[in-house]
Design a protein around this motif. Sequence first.
Motif, mmCIF file in Angstrom:
data_model
loop_
_atom_site.group_PDB
_atom_site.id
_atom_site.type_symbol
_atom_site.label_atom_id
_atom_site.label_comp_id
_atom_site.label_asym_id
_atom_site.label_seq_id
_atom_site.Cartn_x
_atom_site.Cartn_y
_atom_site.Cartn_z
ATOM 1 N N MET A 26 0.821 -1.209 0.000
ATOM 2 C CA MET A 26 0.000 0.000 0.000
ATOM 3 C C MET A 26 0.858 1.264 0.000
ATOM 4 O O MET A 26 0.571 2.222 -0.720
ATOM 5 C CB MET A 26 -0.947 -0.010 1.202
ATOM 6 C CG MET A 26 -2.051 -1.047 1.082
ATOM 7 S SD MET A 26 -3.051 -1.245 2.557
ATOM 8 C CE MET A 26 -3.589 0.385 2.903
ATOM 9 N N VAL A 27 1.907 1.286 0.777
ATOM 10 C CA VAL A 27 2.791 2.449 0.834
ATOM 11 C C VAL A 27 3.500 2.643 -0.511
ATOM 12 O O VAL A 27 3.610 3.766 -1.011
ATOM 13 C CB VAL A 27 3.805 2.298 1.990
ATOM 14 C CG1 VAL A 27 4.918 3.326 1.888
ATOM 15 C CG2 VAL A 27 3.103 2.421 3.324
ATOM 16 N N THR A 28 3.966 1.553 -1.113
ATOM 17 C CA THR A 28 4.645 1.644 -2.400
ATOM 18 C C THR A 28 3.695 2.157 -3.471
ATOM 19 O O THR A 28 4.062 3.024 -4.282
ATOM 20 C CB THR A 28 5.213 0.272 -2.805
ATOM 21 O OG1 THR A 28 6.090 -0.175 -1.790
ATOM 22 C CG2 THR A 28 5.952 0.348 -4.112
ATOM 23 N N ASP A 29 2.471 1.665 -3.494
ATOM 24 C CA ASP A 29 1.481 2.119 -4.469
ATOM 25 C C ASP A 29 1.183 3.601 -4.283
ATOM 26 O O ASP A 29 1.098 4.353 -5.257
ATOM 27 C CB ASP A 29 0.208 1.285 -4.347
ATOM 28 C CG ASP A 29 -0.789 1.622 -5.425
ATOM 29 O OD1 ASP A 29 -0.384 1.688 -6.610
ATOM 30 O OD2 ASP A 29 -1.979 1.837 -5.088
ATOM 31 N N SER A 30 1.041 4.039 -3.062
ATOM 32 C CA SER A 30 0.791 5.458 -2.786
ATOM 33 C C SER A 30 1.966 6.314 -3.242
ATOM 34 O O SER A 30 1.776 7.394 -3.819
ATOM 35 C CB SER A 30 0.548 5.683 -1.301
ATOM 36 O OG SER A 30 -0.607 5.023 -0.882
ATOM 37 N N PHE A 31 3.167 5.859 -3.001
ATOM 38 C CA PHE A 31 4.356 6.593 -3.418
ATOM 39 C C PHE A 31 4.418 6.717 -4.936
ATOM 40 O O PHE A 31 4.695 7.802 -5.469
ATOM 41 C CB PHE A 31 5.617 5.910 -2.886
ATOM 42 C CG PHE A 31 6.883 6.522 -3.393
ATOM 43 C CD1 PHE A 31 7.323 7.743 -2.909
ATOM 44 C CD2 PHE A 31 7.633 5.885 -4.373
ATOM 45 C CE1 PHE A 31 8.486 8.315 -3.378
ATOM 46 C CE2 PHE A 31 8.789 6.455 -4.854
ATOM 47 C CZ PHE A 31 9.221 7.674 -4.358
ATOM 48 N N THR A 33 1.951 6.522 -7.109
ATOM 49 C CA THR A 33 0.870 7.402 -7.560
ATOM 50 C C THR A 33 1.232 8.864 -7.327
ATOM 51 O O THR A 33 1.013 9.710 -8.199
ATOM 52 C CB THR A 33 -0.439 7.056 -6.822
ATOM 53 O OG1 THR A 33 -0.760 5.684 -7.068
ATOM 54 C CG2 THR A 33 -1.580 7.930 -7.278
ATOM 55 N N ALA A 34 1.788 9.180 -6.176
ATOM 56 C CA ALA A 34 2.192 10.558 -5.886
ATOM 57 C C ALA A 34 3.290 11.022 -6.835
ATOM 58 O O ALA A 34 3.267 12.162 -7.315
ATOM 59 C CB ALA A 34 2.659 10.675 -4.444
ATOM 60 N N SER A 37 1.707 11.669 -10.246
ATOM 61 C CA SER A 37 0.910 12.896 -10.191
ATOM 62 C C SER A 37 1.810 14.129 -10.205
ATOM 63 O O SER A 37 1.501 15.123 -10.860
ATOM 64 C CB SER A 37 0.034 12.910 -8.946
ATOM 65 O OG SER A 37 -0.917 11.883 -9.004
#
Length: 144
Positions: A26-31, A33-34, A37
Motif C-alpha cells: 500500500m505504501v509503495t502504491d501510494s508513493f 501514484t504521488a 501525479s
Amino acid sequence: MRGKAKGFTLIEVLIAGSIMFIVLVMVTDSFLTARNSARHADNIIAMLQPLPLVKADIQQQLQQSPGQPATGQGTFGQVTFQWRAEKTAAAAPKPRFELESGTSTLFAERFYLYQVELTLAVADQQKILTYTELIWRQGPGVPQ
C-alpha cells in the motif's frame, strides 16, 4: 512435562509477515501514484507557463489580417503549439448621428470575434484549449 515454550509460533510469524507485506504494498502504491501525479503536474505547469506569450503571438497574427481565418504553430522553450482561429462574428461600430447636419454615418465592419483552438504539447502530454478572442481593425472607423 515440558516447560512453557518461549517465542512466537509459526502462525503468528506468518500473520505478522502478511500484515507487513500488505502495508508495504500500500505504501509503495501510494508513493508511485504521488510521483506520477507530481510528474504530470510539472508537465502541465511547464506547458502553461508560456501561455501569455503564445496568446500575444496569436493576437498579433490575427491583428495583421483581421476578419480572415488563420492558423499557426511555433515553439517556446520545450513547449510546441499549434493553433487555428475561425471568425464567428463581425460587427461595425454603432452609426454616428451628426446633430448639425441631421445625418448618420455608418461604419464598415471593424470588430471580429474569433474561436481559437490552441494545442499545447510538452514531452508526452498534450492539452487542447479553446477560447474566444476579440480583434479589431486599427485606425479610425471606415465609413461605408
